[in-house]
Design a protein around this motif. Structure first.
Motif, PDB file in Angstrom:
ATOM      1  N   TRP A   1       0.868  -1.172   0.000  1.00 19.19           N
ATOM      2  CA  TRP A   1       0.000   0.000   0.000  1.00 19.19           C
ATOM      3  C   TRP A   1       0.895   1.208   0.000  1.00 19.19           C
TER       4      TRP A   1
ATOM      5  N   ARG B   1     -12.310  -8.824   1.056  1.00 17.82           N
ATOM      6  CA  ARG B   1     -12.022  -8.777   2.479  1.00 17.82           C
ATOM      7  C   ARG B   1     -13.235  -9.276   3.258  1.00 17.82           C
TER       8      ARG B   1
ATOM      9  N   ASP C   1      -2.643  -1.026  -5.124  1.00 12.68           N
ATOM     10  CA  ASP C   1      -3.497  -0.559  -4.036  1.00 12.68           C
ATOM     11  C   ASP C   1      -4.074   0.807  -4.423  1.00 12.68           C
ATOM     12  N   ILE C   2      -4.822   1.403  -3.523  1.00 15.54           N
ATOM     13  CA  ILE C   2      -5.684   2.544  -3.875  1.00 15.54           C
ATOM     14  C   ILE C   2      -5.073   3.690  -4.681  1.00 15.54           C
TER      15      ILE C   2
ATOM     16  N   ILE D   1      -7.084  -2.967  -6.793  1.00 15.36           N
ATOM     17  CA  ILE D   1      -8.059  -3.020  -5.699  1.00 15.36           C
ATOM     18  C   ILE D   1      -9.322  -2.285  -6.139  1.00 15.36           C
TER      19      ILE D   1
ATOM     20  N   ASP E   1      -6.241  -6.955   7.789  1.00 12.36           N
ATOM     21  CA  ASP E   1      -5.092  -6.195   8.299  1.00 12.36           C
ATOM     22  C   ASP E   1      -4.463  -6.819   9.545  1.00 12.36           C
TER      23      ASP E   1
ATOM     24  N   PHE F   1       0.780  -7.055   7.758  1.00 10.66           N
ATOM     25  CA  PHE F   1       0.346  -5.804   7.102  1.00 10.66           C
ATOM     26  C   PHE F   1       0.812  -4.590   7.903  1.00 10.66           C
TER      27      PHE F   1
ATOM     28  N   TRP G   1     -12.075   6.585   1.556  1.00 15.92           N
ATOM     29  CA  TRP G   1     -10.878   7.202   0.971  1.00 15.92           C
ATOM     30  C   TRP G   1     -11.111   8.463   0.175  1.00 15.92           C
TER      31      TRP G   1
ATOM     32  N   TRP H   1      -8.903 -12.652   1.593  1.00 11.09           N
ATOM     33  CA  TRP H   1      -7.664 -12.553   2.368  1.00 11.09           C
ATOM     34  C   TRP H   1      -8.056 -12.130   3.775  1.00 11.09           C
TER      35      TRP H   1
ATOM     36  N   HIS I   1       2.205  -8.489   1.649  1.00  7.02           N
ATOM     37  CA  HIS I   1       1.558  -7.174   1.613  1.00  7.02           C
ATOM     38  C   HIS I   1       1.868  -6.416   2.896  1.00  7.02           C
TER      39      HIS I   1
ATOM     40  N   TRP J   1      -9.009  -7.336  -6.241  1.00  3.67           N
ATOM     41  CA  TRP J   1      -9.348  -7.575  -4.835  1.00  3.67           C
ATOM     42  C   TRP J   1     -10.335  -6.515  -4.381  1.00  3.67           C
TER      43      TRP J   1
ATOM     44  N   ASP K   1     -12.137  -4.429  -1.518  1.00  2.00           N
ATOM     45  CA  ASP K   1     -11.807  -4.003  -0.146  1.00  2.00           C
ATOM     46  C   ASP K   1     -12.917  -3.142   0.450  1.00  2.00           C
ATOM     47  N   MET K   2     -12.830  -2.936   1.746  1.00  2.00           N
ATOM     48  CA  MET K   2     -13.660  -1.986   2.506  1.00  2.00           C
ATOM     49  C   MET K   2     -15.152  -2.317   2.388  1.00  2.00           C
TER      50      MET K   2
ATOM     51  N   ASP L   1      -1.912 -11.707   4.757  1.00  2.00           N
ATOM     52  CA  ASP L   1      -0.808 -10.855   4.307  1.00  2.00           C
ATOM     53  C   ASP L   1       0.484 -11.392   4.911  1.00  2.00           C
TER      54      ASP L   1
HETATM   55  O1  MIG Z   1      -8.105   1.331   5.599  1.00  2.00           O
HETATM   56  O2  MIG Z   1      -6.296   0.206   0.521  1.00  2.00           O
HETATM   57  O3  MIG Z   1      -7.216  -4.325   4.249  1.00  2.00           O
HETATM   58  O4  MIG Z   1      -5.059  -4.440   2.488  1.00  2.00           O
HETATM   59  O5  MIG Z   1      -3.833  -2.001   1.791  1.00  2.00           O
HETATM   60  C1  MIG Z   1      -7.133   0.679   4.847  1.00  2.00           C
HETATM   61  C2  MIG Z   1      -5.494   0.378   1.651  1.00  2.00           C
HETATM   62  C3  MIG Z   1      -7.703   0.307   3.491  1.00  2.00           C
HETATM   63  C4  MIG Z   1      -7.379  -1.981   3.918  1.00  2.00           C
HETATM   64  C5  MIG Z   1      -6.931  -3.276   3.346  1.00  2.00           C
HETATM   65  C6  MIG Z   1      -5.473  -3.210   3.025  1.00  2.00           C
HETATM   66  C7  MIG Z   1      -5.221  -2.097   2.036  1.00  2.00           C
HETATM   67  C8  MIG Z   1      -5.711  -0.776   2.625  1.00  2.00           C
HETATM   68  N1  MIG Z   1      -7.134  -0.899   2.977  1.00  2.00           N
END
Ligand code: MIG
Length: 652
Positions: free
Chosen positions: A169, A404, A197-198, A234, A420, A453, A271, A417, A478, A305, A307-308, A449
């Motif tokens: 990340w 996630r 990643d983001i 992601i 964190d 992480f 984000w 996966w 990761h 992947w 996430d969130m 990870d």
């Molecule tokens: O609040 O995208 O579990 O794998 O790197 C963190 C940033 C948000 C959580 C994920 C993590 C990822 C991270 N995301």
């Protein structure tokens, strides 16, 4: 034998795909208290409980309380009751009784397994509306198999997804990604994928690419493809609110976002700042969001992947306003013990605030349902949106997908996966202990990870963790922003890392074969050793060794500075002590306890009697593995006794 019992008016979750007729009688094993909304069972002293998927603590879940309430939980501490997933299947076993139970309900459920009262197992429902499946069978494996049959086959990724994936990340630019691949390639270390990643996105907007950081992304994907490297972006659950952003505008136009009671769209923040959440539970919204993945598929992307998707909420506009309003009350005050902590709680309540999850609604199967009632289905349906889209948009090709958050049912569309974790030795053990519970609930393509992480890793931690990670289908290193970088080439003993990664590739014919057999036969890929040795008392207490597929047992080292460990052999086995795929010594060891030495760079694998382990020559990409050149490590059998499954690794 499976029986189904219905309580109240359950909300359909689509997790069970095979029809099980409703049973007439009363629920067996547990006492039902409809008024209290609970089930209770008095546990025998000999009772053990297995399953519940992704949770904290050991393989035997007895002695604690677990709550199905999908949560963005960055601290995987022993005291936590909820992580990202709800996988409500467990097996209860004592000296006289054995059964499996699947509690299918999308809201909050508490599994109190001897926590409130040491011998009482209670299942407590917030809403007592549930389909409960009771499974009986000849042993745990049989019970799991029957259960897995009714929830449908597990997701199958492309074979390249068994290769190593490097993540961070975040890699901030195409050049940073190139550098990662260059370094791996220069050193001859295997790698098949790099994760984005983001920060690859333009201001965290789903299905966009920042073209300053990743100029000419289409060609960059091609360039990586030419090197046989897969880029895996992601996707976040929240869609940024921004005029002119097509995903936002289409979502508004199509009425695809979740709404509050008054009909306004929920404004939450993650984000990108303020976002709307797609109503993944609504069929047309799911289809719409799923088709968005095509934007990236069309650029040659073949893995994602999610996430969130619990969903994690930094704040909602409404709650933030409440907080600001109440902050005024504290201004200029002499804050004492009570008011100071009340103030602290107020400010600390902002993210993932429980009341926020009651503020919005879904349109689910033609009904309007408040989010908290179906909370645990959200991530599942995001993964489903993607999975269904891949079936439509890439009918001939498998696409990598893992998430996630999850609920049983999501295992048909992707893996998971474990979120964190931290660069802690205890989290290697947690990883070991989560894998069999994930196998039981159908989440076969899973992993944690590697290296941890959060927090800073160390070279030895990363090496020991990798020595277990090479056995998990999802094999990804990761780490979080702000932590020590942990690509393998950054450390001193590069040769050992290269050898361990090479061993992973040498094991892929076996791992893939066992994975596919587990999918097709509804079996576990990871099994606690007691499942196969139910009468062996020592095996019952062994929670840090696992069978991986039919042929091998692993006994990973998860303590710093250890130069070996105690291993319990429930039977005679053949030890392979690997320094690399081609450099290892072997020893036949008797049933019983042994102190087995393993230097920092050595991996312990035990071949079971009557079984064989195929080994390939190490390769640097999955595609380069030479299946015509396998050797077999056999223990009291011939290599012909091993059934090697293989296929093209890509077609559905
Ligand atoms: O609040 O995208 O579990 O794998 O790197 C963190 C940033 C948000 C959580 C994920 C993590 C990822 C991270 N995301």
């Amino acid at each position: 034998m499976i029986r189904k019992y219905v309580f109240g008016t359950p909300i359909e979750t689509d997790s069970v795909v095979e029809k099980v007729p409703q049973s007439e009688g009363a629920l067996p094993f547990f006492e039902t208290d409809e008024g209290a909304g609970s089930l209770t069972l008095t546990m025998d002293r000999s009772a053990r409980v297995y399953g519940l998927g992704e949770t904290v603590r050991g393989i035997n879940k007895r002695g604690y309380v677990y709550i199905s309430n999908n949560s963005d939980e960055p601290f995987h501490l022993e005291e936590k009751r909820s992580l990202y997933a709800s996988q409500n299947f467990f097996v209860y076993k004592d000296k006289d009784t054995m059964f499996g139970m699947y509690v299918d309900t999308p809201g909050r459920v508490t599994f109190d397994i001897g926590y409130s009262e040491i011998n009482t197992f209670s299942i407590i429902f917030e809403d007592f509306d549930a389909d409960i499946y009771v499974v009986e069978g000849s042993d745990i494996t049989d019970i799991v198999r029957q259960f897995r049959k009714i929830i449908g086959k597990s997701y199958v990724p492309p074979k390249w997804a068994f290769g190593f994936g490097q993540c961070r990340w975040s890699y901030m630019s195409a050049d940073e990604v190139r550098e990662v691949v260059d370094r791996y390639d220069e050193l001859g270390m295997p790698i098949d994928s790099v994760y984005l990643d983001i920060d690859y996105m333009e201001r965290y907007k789903d299905f966009t690419v920042d073209d300053e950081r990743f100029p000419d992304f289409d060609n960059f994907v091609k360039e990586m493809k030419a090197r046989n490297i897969h880029l895996i972006p992601i996707i976040d659950a929240g869609v940024k609110i921004e005029d002119g952003y097509d995903v936002y505008e289409e979502g508004v136009k199509g009425d695809f976002f979740v709404k509050k009671e008054n009909g306004d769209r929920l404004v939450a923040a993650v984000w990108p700042g303020k976002v709307h959440f797609p109503d993944f539970l609504k069929e047309d919204a799911r289809k719409w969001f799923g088709d968005k993945y095509k934007v990236l598929l069309d650029k040659g992307i073949d893995g994602f992947w999610n996430d969130m998707n619990e969903p994690a909420i930094f704040y909602t506009e409404d709650h933030l306003q409440e907080v600001f309003d109440r902050i005024e009350d504290y201004k200029g005050k002499n804050l004492d013990i009570r008011s100071f902590f009340a103030f602290k709680d107020l400010v600390g309540s902002i993210d993932n605030y429980p009341e926020d999850y009651k503020r919005f609604y879904h349109e689910y199967k033609g009904q309007r349902i408040r989010h908290d009632k179906v909370h645990n289905l959200f991530g599942y349906n995001m993964t489903r949106a993607a999975g269904e889209s891949f079936e439509r948009n890439e009918p001939d090709k498998r696409i990598l997908m893992f998430s996630r958050s999850s609920y049983i049912g999501a295992h048909r569309y992707g893996g998971i996966w474990c979120g964190d974790n931290r660069s802690w030795w205890s989290h290697i053990l947690l990883n070991i202990q989560q894998m069999p519970a994930l196998s039981m609930t159908g989440f076969l393509y899973s992993g944690a990870d590697i290296g941890g992480f959060s927090a800073d890793t160390t070279e030895d931690l990363l090496m020991r963790w990798t020595e277990f990670g090479i056995f998990t289908p999802l094999f990804r290193n990761h780490s979080a922003e702000g932590t020590r970088r942990q690509e393998y080439y950054r450390f001193t003993d590069k040769d050992s890392f290269k050898n361990i990664l090479g061993l992973r590739y040498a094991l892929i014919p076996y791992l893939y074969s066992e994975f596919m057999k587990a999918v097709n036969n509804y079996d576990m890929l990871f099994k606690p050793i007691c499942f196969d040795y139910p009468d062996d008392e020592m095996a019952q207490d062994t929670e840090d060794q696992l069978f991986v597929g039919e042929s091998i047992m692993v006994a990973p080292i998860y303590r710093q500075n250890a130069t070996g460990r105690y291993v319990y052999l429930p039977d005679t086995m053949k030890l392979l002590r690997f320094r690399s795929a081609s450099d290892y010594d072997t020893e036949i060891m008797d049933k019983g306890y042994h102190y087995v030495k393993a230097d920092l760079n050595e991996v312990l694998v035990f071949v079971r009697k009557g079984h064989a382990l195929p080994l390939a020559k190490p390769a640097v990409r999955v595609d380069d593995i030479d299946y015509s050149d396998l050797t077999y490590e056999c223990f009291e059998c011939d290599k012909e006794d091993y059934e090697l499954y293989s296929d093209d690794g890509i077609s559905r």
